[in-house]
Design a protein around this motif. Structure first.
Motif, PDB file in Angstrom:
ATOM      1  N   THR A 226      22.380  23.356 -20.346  1.00 33.06           N
ATOM      2  CA  THR A 226      22.864  21.861 -19.127  1.00 33.06           C
ATOM      3  C   THR A 226      24.329  22.474 -18.440  1.00 33.06           C
ATOM      4  OG1 THR A 226      23.794  20.969 -20.635  1.00 33.06           O
ATOM      5  CG2 THR A 226      21.390  20.271 -20.876  1.00 33.06           C
ATOM      6  N   ILE A 227      23.694  22.225 -16.851  1.00 30.32           N
ATOM      7  CA  ILE A 227      24.904  22.115 -15.992  1.00 30.32           C
ATOM      8  C   ILE A 227      25.141  20.294 -15.218  1.00 30.32           C
ATOM      9  CG2 ILE A 227      25.352  24.194 -14.982  1.00 30.32           C
ATOM     10  CD1 ILE A 227      22.894  23.442 -13.199  1.00 30.32           C
ATOM     11  N   THR A 228      26.281  20.158 -15.528  1.00 30.31           N
ATOM     12  CA  THR A 228      26.979  18.896 -15.130  1.00 30.31           C
ATOM     13  C   THR A 228      27.144  18.794 -13.619  1.00 30.31           C
ATOM     14  OG1 THR A 228      27.359  17.848 -17.592  1.00 30.31           O
ATOM     15  CG2 THR A 228      27.768  16.678 -15.215  1.00 30.31           C
ATOM     16  N   VAL A 229      26.210  18.247 -12.747  1.00 32.43           N
ATOM     17  CA  VAL A 229      27.110  18.404 -11.092  1.00 32.43           C
ATOM     18  C   VAL A 229      26.978  17.081 -10.503  1.00 32.43           C
ATOM     19  CG1 VAL A 229      25.614  18.637  -8.881  1.00 32.43           C
ATOM     20  CG2 VAL A 229      24.730  20.015 -10.697  1.00 32.43           C
ATOM     21  N   ARG A 230      27.976  16.684 -10.247  1.00 29.59           N
ATOM     22  CA  ARG A 230      29.024  16.017  -9.443  1.00 29.59           C
ATOM     23  C   ARG A 230      28.816  15.691  -7.689  1.00 29.59           C
ATOM     24  NH1 ARG A 230      32.682  12.136 -10.958  1.00 29.59           N
ATOM     25  NH2 ARG A 230      33.716  10.974  -9.001  1.00 29.59           N
ATOM     26  N   LYS A 231      28.093  14.847  -6.993  1.00 30.21           N
ATOM     27  CA  LYS A 231      28.804  14.838  -5.846  1.00 30.21           C
ATOM     28  C   LYS A 231      28.801  12.798  -5.501  1.00 30.21           C
ATOM     29  CE  LYS A 231      23.647  12.501  -4.430  1.00 30.21           C
ATOM     30  NZ  LYS A 231      22.613  12.342  -3.372  1.00 30.21           N
ATOM     31  N   ILE A 232      29.549  12.929  -4.194  1.00 26.26           N
ATOM     32  CA  ILE A 232      29.555  11.953  -3.631  1.00 26.26           C
ATOM     33  C   ILE A 232      28.973  10.956  -2.724  1.00 26.26           C
ATOM     34  CG2 ILE A 232      31.675  10.617  -2.670  1.00 26.26           C
ATOM     35  CD1 ILE A 232      32.696  12.402  -5.082  1.00 26.26           C
ATOM     36  N   LEU A 233      28.651   9.635  -2.896  1.00 22.30           N
ATOM     37  CA  LEU A 233      27.505   9.919  -1.718  1.00 22.30           C
ATOM     38  C   LEU A 233      28.066   8.041  -1.597  1.00 22.30           C
ATOM     39  CD1 LEU A 233      24.978   9.783  -0.994  1.00 22.30           C
ATOM     40  CD2 LEU A 233      24.006   8.429  -3.159  1.00 22.30           C
ATOM     41  N   GLN A 234      28.580   8.128  -0.441  1.00 24.08           N
ATOM     42  CA  GLN A 234      28.928   6.513   0.362  1.00 24.08           C
ATOM     43  C   GLN A 234      30.334   6.301  -0.485  1.00 24.08           C
ATOM     44  OE1 GLN A 234      26.191   3.924   0.433  1.00 24.08           O
ATOM     45  NE2 GLN A 234      24.312   4.684   1.832  1.00 24.08           N
ATOM     46  N   GLY A 235      31.108   7.797  -0.388  1.00 23.42           N
ATOM     47  CA  GLY A 235      32.865   7.316  -1.226  1.00 23.42           C
ATOM     48  C   GLY A 235      32.622   7.081  -3.140  1.00 23.42           C
ATOM     49  N   ILE A 236      31.183   6.662  -3.274  1.00 23.14           N
ATOM     50  CA  ILE A 236      31.053   6.272  -5.026  1.00 23.14           C
ATOM     51  C   ILE A 236      30.408   7.878  -5.515  1.00 23.14           C
ATOM     52  CG2 ILE A 236      29.653   5.503  -6.244  1.00 23.14           C
ATOM     53  CD1 ILE A 236      29.614   3.257  -4.541  1.00 23.14           C
ATOM     54  N   GLY A 237      31.429   8.816  -6.966  1.00 24.05           N
ATOM     55  CA  GLY A 237      30.399  10.228  -7.305  1.00 24.05           C
ATOM     56  C   GLY A 237      29.441   8.964  -8.174  1.00 24.05           C
ATOM     57  N   ILE A 238      28.700  10.728  -8.251  1.00 27.40           N
ATOM     58  CA  ILE A 238      27.413  10.292  -9.042  1.00 27.40           C
ATOM     59  C   ILE A 238      27.532  11.926  -9.892  1.00 27.40           C
ATOM     60  CG2 ILE A 238      24.912  10.214  -8.735  1.00 27.40           C
ATOM     61  CD1 ILE A 238      25.281   8.733  -6.560  1.00 27.40           C
ATOM     62  N   GLU A 239      27.321  11.295 -10.968  1.00 22.27           N
ATOM     63  CA  GLU A 239      27.016  12.588 -11.351  1.00 22.27           C
ATOM     64  C   GLU A 239      25.693  12.861 -12.165  1.00 22.27           C
ATOM     65  OE1 GLU A 239      29.829  13.732 -14.601  1.00 22.27           O
ATOM     66  OE2 GLU A 239      32.023  13.040 -12.651  1.00 22.27           O
ATOM     67  N   ARG A 240      24.846  13.941 -11.996  1.00 22.08           N
ATOM     68  CA  ARG A 240      23.901  14.100 -13.152  1.00 22.08           C
ATOM     69  C   ARG A 240      24.032  15.331 -14.140  1.00 22.08           C
ATOM     70  NH1 ARG A 240      17.497  13.405  -9.124  1.00 22.08           N
ATOM     71  NH2 ARG A 240      16.880  14.264 -11.401  1.00 22.08           N
ATOM     72  N   VAL A 241      22.821  15.749 -14.804  1.00 17.96           N
ATOM     73  CA  VAL A 241      23.079  16.725 -15.764  1.00 17.96           C
ATOM     74  C   VAL A 241      21.833  17.234 -15.984  1.00 17.96           C
ATOM     75  CG1 VAL A 241      22.806  17.246 -18.494  1.00 17.96           C
ATOM     76  CG2 VAL A 241      24.895  15.513 -18.074  1.00 17.96           C
ATOM     77  N   PHE A 242      21.985  18.324 -15.828  1.00 16.63           N
ATOM     78  CA  PHE A 242      20.353  19.150 -14.915  1.00 16.63           C
ATOM     79  C   PHE A 242      20.134  20.456 -16.525  1.00 16.63           C
ATOM     80  CE2 PHE A 242      21.674  18.094 -11.241  1.00 16.63           C
ATOM     81  CZ  PHE A 242      20.387  17.210 -10.763  1.00 16.63           C
ATOM     82  N   LEU A 243      18.517  20.393 -17.306  1.00 20.89           N
ATOM     83  CA  LEU A 243      18.525  21.200 -18.602  1.00 20.89           C
ATOM     84  C   LEU A 243      17.919  22.634 -17.139  1.00 20.89           C
ATOM     85  CD1 LEU A 243      18.198  21.348 -21.345  1.00 20.89           C
ATOM     86  CD2 LEU A 243      15.828  20.724 -20.450  1.00 20.89           C
ATOM     87  N   LEU A 244      18.979  23.773 -16.938  1.00 21.46           N
ATOM     88  CA  LEU A 244      18.306  24.360 -16.716  1.00 21.46           C
ATOM     89  C   LEU A 244      17.005  24.803 -16.642  1.00 21.46           C
ATOM     90  CD1 LEU A 244      21.341  26.996 -16.339  1.00 21.46           C
ATOM     91  CD2 LEU A 244      20.745  25.655 -15.125  1.00 21.46           C
TER      92      LEU A 244
END
Length: 120
Positions: A63-81
């Motif tokens: 699994t990988i954890t990816v973080r993006k910033i959307l409108q000043g709020i951090g959003i993390e999502r875990v993907f099963l490769l």
């Protein structure tokens, strides 16, 4: 009587489901992941772009954890490769880091969360 090795049997089954087209992913990379989404009877690919914070597990369970910033709020999502829902993975740029997990980025705000870029 033939004695089957359960570990070898499980490994053989898992190997048939492994994806072969996954690029080399390093912690800190900026990645763009295409995720298949089913809406009604239509299927489309939605892209999720962000910084790779962590990689966990091995083989089929990676699994990988990816973080993006959307409108000043951090959003993390875990993907099963190796999931069939993950359509594509593109590495946009690489970053020089000295940690295997970048969880400290959660606390940083704005320009402080930038990472030093490496050039290939």
């Amino acid at each position: 009587m033939i004695k089957l090795n359960p570990q070898k049997t499980i490994k053989a089954v898992e190997n048939s489901f492994l994806k072969q087209d996954i690029p080399l992913l390093r912690i800190g990379d900026n990645v763009k992941i295409g995720v298949k989404i089913i809406e009604g009877n239509k299927e489309r690919v939605q892209f999720y772009e962000g910084t790779l914070l962590a990689k966990k597990n091995s083989s089929i369970n990676t699994t990988i954890t990816v973080r993006k910033i959307l409108q000043g709020i951090g959003i993390e999502r875990v993907f099963l490769l190796h999931s069939p829902k993950v359509d594509s993975i593109i590495v946009l740029n690489s970053v020089k880091v000295r940690r295997s997990k970048l969880y400290y980025l959660r606390k940083l705000k704005g320009k402080a969360s930038r990472l030093k870029q490496t050039f290939k």
